[in-house]
Write an enzyme that holds these catalytic residues in place. Structure first.
Site, PDB file in Angstrom:
ATOM      1  NE  ARG A  11      -0.303   0.474   4.942  1.00 39.40           N
ATOM      2  CZ  ARG A  11      -0.328  -0.163   6.109  1.00 39.40           C
ATOM      3  NH1 ARG A  11      -1.008  -1.275   6.253  1.00 39.40           N
ATOM      4  NH2 ARG A  11       0.317   0.346   7.150  1.00 39.40           N
ATOM      5  CG  ASN A  79       8.382   2.254   0.912  1.00 37.99           C
ATOM      6  OD1 ASN A  79       8.297   3.485   1.017  1.00 37.99           O
ATOM      7  ND2 ASN A  79       7.344   1.453   1.146  1.00 37.99           N
ATOM      8  CB  SER A 129      11.391  10.392   7.432  1.00 38.14           C
ATOM      9  OG  SER A 129      10.426  11.332   7.824  1.00 38.14           O
ATOM     10  CG  ASN A 135       8.760  15.688  12.764  1.00 44.00           C
ATOM     11  OD1 ASN A 135       9.065  16.837  12.488  1.00 44.00           O
ATOM     12  ND2 ASN A 135       8.149  14.882  11.925  1.00 44.00           N
ATOM     13  CE1 TYR A 141       9.221   6.689  10.351  1.00 43.81           C
ATOM     14  CE2 TYR A 141       9.223   9.095  10.361  1.00 43.81           C
ATOM     15  CZ  TYR A 141       9.048   7.898   9.690  1.00 43.81           C
ATOM     16  OH  TYR A 141       8.685   7.910   8.368  1.00 43.81           O
ATOM     17  CB  ALA A 144      14.762   4.610  12.922  1.00 44.99           C
ATOM     18  CE  LYS A 145      11.659   6.091   7.849  1.00 43.11           C
ATOM     19  NZ  LYS A 145      11.696   5.032   6.831  1.00 43.11           N
TER      20      LYS A 145
HETATM   21  N1  NAD Z   1       3.661   9.002   4.870  1.00 39.96           N
HETATM   22  C1  NAD Z   1       4.566   9.904   5.187  1.00 39.96           C
HETATM   23  O1  NAD Z   1       4.258  11.078   5.444  1.00 39.96           O
HETATM   24  C2  NAD Z   1       6.020   9.539   5.241  1.00 39.96           C
HETATM   25  C3  NAD Z   1       6.943  10.560   5.450  1.00 39.96           C
HETATM   26  C4  NAD Z   1       8.298  10.259   5.492  1.00 39.96           C
HETATM   27  C5  NAD Z   1       8.732   8.964   5.334  1.00 39.96           C
HETATM   28  N2  NAD Z   1       7.812   7.980   5.145  1.00 39.96           N
HETATM   29  C6  NAD Z   1       8.322   6.635   4.990  1.00 39.96           C
HETATM   30  O2  NAD Z   1       7.867   6.104   3.751  1.00 39.96           O
HETATM   31  C7  NAD Z   1       7.735   4.690   3.861  1.00 39.96           C
HETATM   32  C8  NAD Z   1       6.335   4.280   3.420  1.00 39.96           C
HETATM   33  O3  NAD Z   1       5.397   4.922   4.252  1.00 39.96           O
HETATM   34  P1  NAD Z   1       3.810   4.940   4.004  1.00 39.96           P
HETATM   35  O4  NAD Z   1       3.360   6.290   4.371  1.00 39.96           O
HETATM   36  O5  NAD Z   1       3.484   4.363   2.693  1.00 39.96           O
HETATM   37  O6  NAD Z   1       3.374   3.959   5.217  1.00 39.96           O
HETATM   38  P2  NAD Z   1       2.304   2.786   5.289  1.00 39.96           P
HETATM   39  O7  NAD Z   1       2.200   2.457   6.753  1.00 39.96           O
HETATM   40  O8  NAD Z   1       1.077   3.119   4.545  1.00 39.96           O
HETATM   41  O9  NAD Z   1       3.056   1.604   4.516  1.00 39.96           O
HETATM   42  C9  NAD Z   1       4.184   0.962   5.050  1.00 39.96           C
HETATM   43  C10 NAD Z   1       4.202  -0.480   4.574  1.00 39.96           C
HETATM   44  O10 NAD Z   1       5.338  -1.141   5.143  1.00 39.96           O
HETATM   45  C11 NAD Z   1       4.937  -2.424   5.587  1.00 39.96           C
HETATM   46  N3  NAD Z   1       5.817  -2.905   6.662  1.00 39.96           N
HETATM   47  C12 NAD Z   1       5.939  -2.392   7.899  1.00 39.96           C
HETATM   48  N4  NAD Z   1       6.820  -3.114   8.611  1.00 39.96           N
HETATM   49  C13 NAD Z   1       7.278  -4.083   7.777  1.00 39.96           C
HETATM   50  C14 NAD Z   1       8.193  -5.160   7.954  1.00 39.96           C
HETATM   51  N5  NAD Z   1       8.820  -5.359   9.120  1.00 39.96           N
HETATM   52  N6  NAD Z   1       8.419  -5.978   6.913  1.00 39.96           N
HETATM   53  C15 NAD Z   1       7.779  -5.800   5.725  1.00 39.96           C
HETATM   54  N7  NAD Z   1       6.882  -4.811   5.512  1.00 39.96           N
HETATM   55  C16 NAD Z   1       6.635  -3.972   6.543  1.00 39.96           C
HETATM   56  C17 NAD Z   1       3.506  -2.221   6.084  1.00 39.96           C
HETATM   57  O11 NAD Z   1       2.787  -3.446   6.172  1.00 39.96           O
HETATM   58  C18 NAD Z   1       2.945  -1.256   5.032  1.00 39.96           C
HETATM   59  O12 NAD Z   1       2.353  -1.927   3.951  1.00 39.96           O
HETATM   60  C19 NAD Z   1       8.061   4.340   5.306  1.00 39.96           C
HETATM   61  O13 NAD Z   1       9.425   3.984   5.421  1.00 39.96           O
HETATM   62  C20 NAD Z   1       7.829   5.637   6.020  1.00 39.96           C
HETATM   63  O14 NAD Z   1       8.548   5.709   7.224  1.00 39.96           O
HETATM   64  C21 NAD Z   1       6.467   8.230   5.087  1.00 39.96           C
END
Ligand code: NAD
Length: 233
Positions: A11, A79, A129, A135, A141, A144-145
């Site tokens: 997703r 990701n 991130s 933040n 987080y 980690a990032k």
């Molecule tokens: N949405 C934001 O605003 C944002 C901002 C900065 C960074 N990010 C980063 O972008 C990436 C994607 O984020 P998103 O917003 O699509 O989040 P999301 O929660 O919608 O999707 C993350 C996906 O990673 C999968 N996942 C989590 N842990 C896992 C594991 N141990 N093994 C395999 N799959 C795993 C989840 O099941 C999920 O499908 C992440 O690394 C997140 O930290 C997101």
């Protein structure tokens, strides 16, 4: 045809990255803990594997899936990520360890396992991130990032000249992760974005696709902020 492996692709941002890489001509292997990965991969005409990137058995499963496909792996996109937000004074150790284990540990372990399989001139793109700059409520987080950026540079040096390793640092992107935030907190974050609106998963997918492509063949060890200007505002 070459293979791109995208984690957290059931997703959100990962799904958009996988779709974009299909448009660029890659076969894709979608990796996720969530069983929806099978549905998403069928929709995109790719392959899906359910695996936990933070566990050695999960990493092994992904390596086996890559080998079984018999398509030259060229791109790895790390990701998958999680948040467990709370103020520092309320943070429990489990929430700290879980976020570091998945976001940083999983990225490290999977890169170590997949890099030897990637073809020469292949590329790794890590998702960091903007939160690594700090933040409130996200110190686990952010650490980690931030670690993912350090890892990006370390792997860029260790794997050069054979492979390139870069990172994309998204700001606030609309996905299930951010929809889980309270409405007021979301609005406060969006109001602080210089470009005036939240990012979309496709914005991040475009940045990843470019870094993975030959157009970025002289770029390694870099962080591309795709955050509507929030990294300096
Ligand atoms: N949405 C934001 O605003 C944002 C901002 C900065 C960074 N990010 C980063 O972008 C990436 C994607 O984020 P998103 O917003 O699509 O989040 P999301 O929660 O919608 O999707 C993350 C996906 O990673 C999968 N996942 C989590 N842990 C896992 C594991 N141990 N093994 C395999 N799959 C795993 C989840 O099941 C999920 O499908 C992440 O690394 C997140 O930290 C997101």
């Amino acid at each position: 045809m070459s293979l791109a492996i995208v984690t957290g692709a059931a997703r959100g941002i990962g799904q958009a990255i996988a779709a974009r890489l299909v448009e660029s001509g890659h076969a894709v292997l979608l990796v996720d803990l969530d069983e929806r990965v099978h549905h998403t991969s069928t929709e995109l005409g790719g392959h899906g594997v359910r695996a936990d990137i933070s566990q050695p058995a999960g990493v092994e499963r992904i390596v086996d899936a890559v080998r079984a496909l018999g398509v030259e792996p060229r791109v790895l996109v790390n990701n998958a990520g999680i948040t467990r937000d709370s103020l520092l004074r309320n943070m429990d150790e489990d929430a700290f360890r879980a976020v570091v284990r998945v976001n940083l540990g999983g990225t490290y372990a999977l890169t170590e396992a997949i890099a030897p399989l990637l073809v020469d001139d292949g590329a790794v793109v890590n998702i960091s991130s903007r939160a690594q700059l700090g933040n409130v409520g996200q110190f686990n987080y952010g650490i980690a990032k931030g670690g993912v950026i350090g890892l990006t540079r370390a792997h860029a040096l260790a794997l050069a000249p054979r492979l390139r390793v870069n990172a994309v640092a998204p700001g606030f992107v609309e996905s299930e992760m951010t929809l889980a935030m309270p409405t007021e907190a979301r609005q406060r974050v969006v109001d602080a974005i210089p470009l005036g609106s939240p990012g979309q998963p496709l914005d991040i997918a475009e940045a990843v696709d470019w870094l993975a492509s030959d157009a970025a063949s002289y770029v390694t060890g870099q962080v591309l902020y795709s955050c509507g200007g929030r990294s300096f505002a």
